[in-house]
Every structure is written in structure tokens, then in C-alpha cells.
Design a protein around this motif. Sequence first.
Motif, short mmCIF file in Angstrom:
data_model
loop_
_atom_site.label_atom_id
_atom_site.label_comp_id
_atom_site.label_asym_id
_atom_site.label_seq_id
_atom_site.Cartn_x
_atom_site.Cartn_y
_atom_site.Cartn_z
N SER A 1 45.62 41.51 48.37
CA SER A 1 45.86 43.03 47.54
C SER A 1 46.86 43.52 48.97
O SER A 1 47.51 43.32 48.54
CB SER A 1 44.68 43.50 47.64
N GLU A 21 45.10 48.39 43.28
CA GLU A 21 43.54 49.18 43.99
C GLU A 21 43.39 51.08 44.16
O GLU A 21 43.92 51.52 42.92
CB GLU A 21 43.38 49.08 45.27
N VAL A 33 44.53 37.33 44.47
CA VAL A 33 44.88 39.19 44.44
C VAL A 33 45.48 39.70 44.78
O VAL A 33 46.03 39.17 45.69
CB VAL A 33 43.32 39.56 45.23
N SER A 58 46.21 34.75 37.96
CA SER A 58 45.46 35.41 39.00
C SER A 58 44.46 35.61 38.59
O SER A 58 43.24 35.78 37.11
CB SER A 58 46.18 36.73 38.75
N GLY A 59 43.67 36.54 39.71
CA GLY A 59 42.20 36.89 39.63
C GLY A 59 42.18 38.51 39.41
O GLY A 59 41.48 38.91 38.41
N LEU A 60 43.32 38.98 39.78
CA LEU A 60 42.86 40.20 39.74
C LEU A 60 44.46 41.04 40.18
O LEU A 60 45.45 40.74 41.16
CB LEU A 60 41.93 40.74 40.56
N GLY A 64 33.93 44.75 47.07
CA GLY A 64 35.43 43.94 46.86
C GLY A 64 36.43 44.99 46.85
O GLY A 64 36.41 46.25 47.73
N SER A 102 38.44 33.57 37.42
CA SER A 102 38.43 34.87 38.48
C SER A 102 38.92 34.04 39.87
O SER A 102 38.91 33.02 40.72
CB SER A 102 36.43 34.44 38.78
N GLU A 103 38.14 34.85 40.99
CA GLU A 103 38.87 34.63 41.97
C GLU A 103 37.87 32.75 42.64
O GLU A 103 39.42 31.92 42.94
CB GLU A 103 38.67 35.34 43.51
N GLY A 163 39.10 39.64 38.73
CA GLY A 163 38.78 39.19 40.68
C GLY A 163 37.22 38.55 40.95
O GLY A 163 37.05 37.53 40.41
#
Lengths: 269, 269, 292, 292
Positions: C26, C77, C52, C71-73, A36, C100-101, A140
Motif C-alpha cells: 500500500s 486507501e 497490495v 494483484s490483491g488490491l 486492513g 487474494s493476498e 485484498g
Amino acid sequence: MATNPTEVPGYGCTIDELMVVTMSRMMGDDTRAFNGAVSFIPVCAYLLARRTHAPELVWAASSIAIDADPKRIPESTLSDALWDGASMLSNSPFDFWAMAQGARYNTFAFRGAQMDRYGNVNNTVIGPYDKPKVRLPGGGGMADLSCMIPRIYLWSTTHDPRTFVERLDFRSGIGWGDGGDHRERLGLPGGPQACVTNMCVFDFEPESKAMRLASLHPGVTVDDVRGATGFDVLVPGGEIPVTAQPDEEEIRLLREEVDPTGARRREFS
Amino acid sequence: MATNPTEVPGYGCTIDELMVVTMSRMMGDDTRAFNGAVSFIPVCAYLLARRTHAPELVWAASSIAIDADPKRIPESTLSDALWDGASMLSNSPFDFWAMAQGARYNTFAFRGAQMDRYGNVNNTVIGPYDKPKVRLPGGGGMADLSCMIPRIYLWSTTHDPRTFVERLDFRSGIGWGDGGDHRERLGLPGGPQACVTNMCVFDFEPESKAMRLASLHPGVTVDDVRGATGFDVLVPGGEIPVTAQPDEEEIRLLREEVDPTGARRREFS
Amino acid sequence: MDKRRSLVEAASLVEDGATVAIGGLSMNGAPMALVREIVRRRARDLTVVAIVAGMPVDWLVAGGCVSKVVSGLISFEGLGLAPHFRAAVQRGEVEVEEYSEHTLICRLQAAAYGLPFMPTKAGLGTDMISMHPDTTRHEQDPSTGEHYIACTPLPVDVALVHAHSADSQGNIRVDPKLIWMDNEIVNAATTTVASVEEVLPHRDFVAEPHRTTYPRFMVDAVAVAPYGAYPTANFPRYSYHAQFFADYVQATRDPSAWAEFWQTRVVGPAEQGDLLDANGGPNTLIDIAREA
Amino acid sequence: MDKRRSLVEAASLVEDGATVAIGGLSMNGAPMALVREIVRRRARDLTVVAIVAGMPVDWLVAGGCVSKVVSGLISFEGLGLAPHFRAAVQRGEVEVEEYSEHTLICRLQAAAYGLPFMPTKAGLGTDMISMHPDTTRHEQDPSTGEHYIACTPLPVDVALVHAHSADSQGNIRVDPKLIWMDNEIVNAATTTVASVEEVLPHRDFVAEPHRTTYPRFMVDAVAVAPYGAYPTANFPRYSYHAQFFADYVQATRDPSAWAEFWQTRVVGPAEQGDLLDANGGPNTLIDIAREA
């Protein structure tokens, strides 16, 4: 952006390199892994294992690019720069999640801002959820993949009492849960196998499923680990081994081929 | 292989052509249809509607090839020969079933070896399931799509008491179920809109949801329909209209462009 | 039916108060040009669904458009945390409903498929589930006793996605078909708005129909936006712009620097070309071009 | 690891008594070369899972290999009913466990995903559900009262699929990626055996990785079989052979004609080339070539 990780005394390498090599040696030809976000250490470990003792190892870069062989590791481990050389680019919901749910992949590594003795992790908030002291990125896929994948590996480049805590502020991903047979009772496969930190390696005591000291990095003492860990560390009787030294060839491959730009050091910023 | 369908007296066309045109006129610009196996009549109807009054109509050939415009209709309506001119070839489980479940498609036509007054159909067995007198091909996607798609159209080229029965030997696909609000109670969208046969057109009485005579093809009487139907046909008061005559242009398009090889007649074998 | 719209027209389909889902993952494939127009028109009170993501959510939060993030994240990054998102949540101005996703994917699938729930093993034993027991219910199968999570429907008003090309009717190509979770939001949404790098003749879609990703009847508006994912990536055409992320994070450390950055490098430029010009022009385009 | 095997070796992975799932859909993409080898080696007592199929099931039944068929639909469509399948079922020699397409897909997904069931609205109110209440349970959501069908796992021992190409490691291309429900059976199966039109160098897969359909670690054996879907189609390379279907149906009307047909045109020929030779040779290849 990234500070230089410390030298490992007598090993001719730095701590990031020892962590990568240590994790790499935990992988085998039957490892089918993916990664990830912000996963520099395990990505290096998979790539290194494939170049040394586990040529059949499967690694899906960013959970997308199967058997990738990137020229360099970019700032994002979900980036397309990681996908070069892949033999399959999989379609996320249909291919990846089907394979993850079916445990066609068997290996996943994750870290968190907090980790407890059972290898549960928090990457969501520090403080209360509704009014957090620190809002973290979020779990996530942690909650998902920690339930689907049997071989879980943990790592941390910040072995300190803020990271290794008695009690998580939020459980974003499950390790051994409440310990003992908790995973089994929930019907979840496998569980955490090891945790590689910048001070030591933990495994998990088979009955309680609590973290147990497995090896100490050179120059680190049991008391150092105890002082840096927010929960009581299980220490087996007898001599605690020193984490094995990387071969010269492993270090060369890591530095020259796997990660020539040193992306792995980003985890030490 | 295919016998020639009978002429429709005074209409300058044969019964297959009248059925296609009649069904075609039930479609509109908001029709989003697809087809399964052995569906020559509706495939012709969709293609004809798109060439006449419904240019925006969506039809996915074989549930796969969206907006296809085939040069001819082959022996299999699941065949790739039906896909020419498509602007999308969709992937069956991921695209098609997602769209069907979400009623992104809204129109589906099916027939069965048996049909009852509520538009339920049997394409599984004649006789007992375990030791059938006749093993039919099976329901395929009927049970699925009859639950997912709101506008269901039925057709039959064999209007006789063996086809239109009081009681099905097996319910492979649901029409209005047990009638009344049965579909609604099950949470199913819409229901059968019409049934086009080689003798007449049925609609469904709004309360009971039983088949009701809507129009008679030229030369067919109410008694003919009653005699050919194994259940009591609802006949509304007053004059029963005659099924409208196809335009010359509709017949020309059908014969010359939509189905030049006469695949639609395969349903009359 | 001609589905082509300007970016301004397309973005206007996102009404104040709407639940809007954002494609990409992302640093990859976010519909940034559409997001920028939403920010520029000062949309308010949006619920943003982003499985994400990073930059699109941070822009919407910085623009004051968001009341809730599902959302998940959310992060940049290796390039940092999403600073406005983080600060707004810590100040209590933006609510986060975190999933979670996979539970989020399942919630979107339940909405898309018209089902009361989708089951998954994901999230068992985590606070992700105990936090919202109504939408992610921990259940046991009556027949086997197996544990699972029943994820209830998450309906979406508008899905925003960025893709490689479209025809005028709204057929869309993501090419190659690396769709992250974009299909899930398109399937769950009432309205889908796509920005695309280019419009191609319909005959190109007919020539290679297996490359079509979304059919015309699932797409409501198409806006041409070259480099429409910038500063995120559009594989394989261009990569994300690492320098933009670094400059962005740096600028947030000083309020006056931030005000200028936001005006000159994000919301000020009128067209896509102006935006790229304000962010390094041709040198940036060369920088983000992928090696062959 | 080199996954290449001969057709005979690959087919031998289907053991007597196994549950074997067959890819393709109706006249399209069935793994006929593998099926033929299974018939030739006189496999017995197979449970055959085939969502929508015709000829492969009829061959296996004609060869006496089958005790049960788990299926949605078995026919030759406009070219007739599957005659041996039909007769064997009517004689009570072969059991049919009939599902609808989507409930079968859901059962395969539940097996693939390790879930106690997958929910669907499919089949509500039909005998397809009441027939097997243990594997397709009619349930109501406790929260909303909505009706759904809980489809329980259907595990598969071996999935047989036909694809366009492979590399020696077992990466597989279905190209274009029109996979019918093949993914569902591959995901649900313990072992996957693929026949392919050709083996390509691994570098071709690396050059266009988005065209790969199944990764090497989900594939156990690859057998080269040019025209391996014959007499069904392999889009876009060749179509089904309508004349074969017609001759086949005709031959079943007379026992001695059938015995000869079966021997000379199905099971007798040794290799793929011999099979094609026995069924019209180059004229057939020209006949089934698709118009450009």
C-alpha cells in the motif's frame, strides 16, 4: 474531503460515533483483532474498547503493530503513523499469516462496496469482471481472512440498495456463504457476528444465517431499513430495540483520545 | 578424543588434509554451500576453496551464518563459534528453508554410518528400526536436503565394508536412489557428484549412477578399495589416476588459517 | 562482485514483456525510484505482480507500460482510488488477474520452493477461486476430506524492492526487518533488483549480521536512491507524502492539468533530488519526516 | 495479565502424558532450566518433539520421563552420541518416531495453520517417508504429476523455549531473532512456556517493538532463568559448555560415577545459581562467555 456525518437525534453524538461505540461494545478482553486498509470505524472501535471495558484486547495495527496506541489515526490504516506505542512489529508473511491461519487472531472486520444477506462482500468490480462498470480496489485479504478468522464483523456507512444487494457482482470475501451450514461444510471457523450500518445493527438468524434486524438507530424505522436494503430483511417479532446510547465517557474518549482528528469521518465522504 | 589420521606417503600431509584439499578443489565460485552437524571435512573444504581458487563461493556456517570466517572450527559445526565474520545470520525456517527449497543453495555434503553404491546414506539405525542394534543420531536434514540440493558431495573417513554396504539398514538420505533415472523420475534436482574417502575418490557412472573409482590416494590399490567396500566397485579401464597432491600453500592455509586447532581430525576418532 | 548500478542500469533489467513483481505494501516501501525509471524508459507489455499496492501500479499504467496486473488490491486507501489503473481496466486496456493476498503469497511460495502448489484455506467459497480454477484449485484432502485451495506456482522474472541499505556486494538490509511480502517476491524471482537509501561499508554488515535481510547471492543489482520509496513511506525514516497523493488524484480530473503534473512532478525530473525539488523540496522532506 | 511464574510453576504446565516440544537446535538455545524442573518433578510418559537436539532429550530420558521421541536428530555432535537416549532406544524402552527436519517442520506448520497437510519435496525416495505413510504421504499432483510429500498436522500440547528477555505481560524477545525452528513449535502448540535470561520493563519493548519475537497472547508463562540454556548456548551471550558435555559422556561409562554426576551436577542443585556453582562456578561462566 470528508462530509460531516449526521447527528443522532437525542444521543449527543454523530452517526460515526454511534457506529464506533456500538462496534466497540461487541469486543471483549478475549478479542484479538487486526485491521486492513480503510478501516477507520473498527480501528476506533478496538481502541475505544481497550480504553473502556476490554483492557486486555489485542489489536494489531495494520496487521503489523501489536498493541499500538497511536496519537492520531492517519489517512491510511496501513500507515506507520498507526504503529506508535506498539510492543511488537510483526513480520508480515512469517508472523502475521502464521497467526491468522492458526486463528491466533480471532476477530476481523470488513466492509465492501456490495454486501448480501449472508454477509458476503464484493470489493472487486461493479458489473462484469472482464469489462467492469466500476473497477474497485480489489478484495485484498478479504477472501483469506474471511476464511481464517472466526469472528467476522461487517460495517457500512452507506446503507442503501446499491450496497445491500440481492446478488453480489463478485464475491470477494465470504460471510455465511450460501447460508445455513455452508461455512461449516467448507471447514471454515465461525462466521459473521453482526453488521453495523449507519441505520441499524443486523445480527444473523441462527438457522438460515441471513441478516436479521437487531436494533434501529434513533429516528430510523423498520420501513426505512427495508427501503434502504436490496434484499428482504428478516425482522423478528415484537418491538425492535433502539441501538443503545453511548456513554458520555465513550464519546469523550473517542473524540479526545482515540481519534482526535476525526479520521473515522473519512468513511462518510 | 581424536586419533591422528595417517600420513599420506610422499605428499607431506595427512589423510584428513588430502581429503579436505580434494573436496575443496571440487568447489568453484558458483558454489553456494551450507553445512549441518559433524561436518568438519566439508567446512574445511569450503573455507579453503574460498581462500584459494573460489573467492566468490558462498558458505552458510551451520546453515545460518552466511560468509562466515571463523577463527577456529569448534567441536560442533552447528555452533555459534563458527559464525564469526558472517555478513548475514539467517533465520532458520523462513530464510534457510526457503533458500534450500528453491535451490538458492546448490551444494550440500553429507556422510552416513552406512553408504550404498548409489550414494544413499543411513544415519538412523544399524539393525531393525524398532529394536536397533545401534541407535544412530538420526538423519536430521539429510532426507530433506538430499531432495532439494542439486550438487551432493559425500565423504567418509572410515572406508570399510561396514560403512560401504551392499544394502542400507535404513535410507535416511537419498543419493541416486535406486540408480539410473530414479531421481529424475521423482523430480529431484541433480544428485551425488563425488564421494571422497580416506582411500580414494569415487564418481558416479553416468548411466547406472553407481559409484565408480575415480582416483586412488597414494599407496592405495584397486584391490585395497575392493576389499574395503561392501559392494562391487565399478573400476574403469586403463590406469586409475592417483589423487592429486595438495599444494604447499593449500596445506599451509588449512593448517594455519582454516583449521588451526585440527577440528577436522575429530572425524577420525 | 560489485553489484552497484545506476538507477537507469538497474531498471533496464526489466525487459519489455517481463513479469515484474513490486515490493512494499500500500503506502509503504514501494520501489518508486526504480518504477519511475521503468516508466521513463517507456517499458511495454509488463505483467505487474503487486500484492497490495497503489502508486507504483498507477505510474506504470499511466506510462503505458502494463498489459496485465496480478494483484490483491490496488488503491490509495483513504486518499482515493488509483485513477489510471481504474480507468484503464474499465476501458479494457489493462487486464486484472485478481487474487487474494494469501493465495498470491502461496502462489509465489510454490514458485520459490519448487512445489506443484501450496495449500491454504484462503478463498474457499469465494469468486476469487472460481475465477481461476487452474491456478487456485479447490481440492479435498483424500484422507480427511478437508477442503483447501491448491495455489500453483507464479514465477516472476524480476523482483523490485526498496530497502534501507546495502553493501557493494549486494547484501541488503531492510531495517527493521518489516518486510511485508517482499521476501515472497524475492524468493520467487529469477532476478532481484534493489534500490536502497544508502550503501554502507561491508564491515557494517559483518558487525551486525543479524540485520541483513537478503544475502548477496539473491540480489543481482543495487541502485542507490535516497528517498527511493517517495511518495510512499520508508519506515522508520520517512512517511508517505499525503499531499502528493491528493495533488495526484486532483490532477487526474483535468487532462491538461494531468499532462503538466505528470511531466513536472513525476517523469520529468532527472535525478532523485530533482524529483524531491519538484515536489516541495525541503518543506516536503520536513513534512514526511517521522516524529521521533 | 502478569505471566511471570517460577520455574517450578512454569514446568508444572507440562502434564504427564503430554506432547512437549523443545526449542533450540543441537547445542544452541535449549530450554534446559525448564527441562531440569520437569526431570526434578519426575514427569512421566512424555512424547518429546525435538527437531535437532541432544542434552535436553538425554536429561528427560535419563530422568525416566519419556515414552516417545519425535525427532530428526539426537546427538552431542563432535562431543558424542546422546548416551541415555541411545541406550533406552536400544533396550526398547523409548520409541523413536523419526522424521527429517523439514518434514517435521511441515507437520508442525500444518498443525499451526489448520491445514490438512503441508507439501514438501523433502524425503522423497527415503525410508523416512515409507516408515510412516499416514503422516508423510507420498502423493502426485493431479495436474502436473509432480511428486511431493503431504505432511499431516503434528499437534503439540506445550512448547518450551528459552529466550533472551520478556516483559511481565509475556512479550518475548529472542535477540537477535535467530529462532531456529522455535517459531514452528510455538505456532503449533496449545500452550507456550518460555524461560528468559531476564525480565525487562514493558517500555523497553515499546521502545524497540521490532525486536519482539512472540507476542503476549501466544505466551502462557514466563520464568526467569539466568543461564537458562546452560549447558547449551544462548547466542550471543554465552556458548555451550564443552567440558560439561565431555564430563557427562565420561560419567555414563560407570554406573556409580553416573549416579553421583546426575545427583550433584544435574538434578540435585536447587536454583540456577546452585547448578552453575556445581558445574565450575565463575570459572565456567568465564569459560563460556563469548569473545567479543
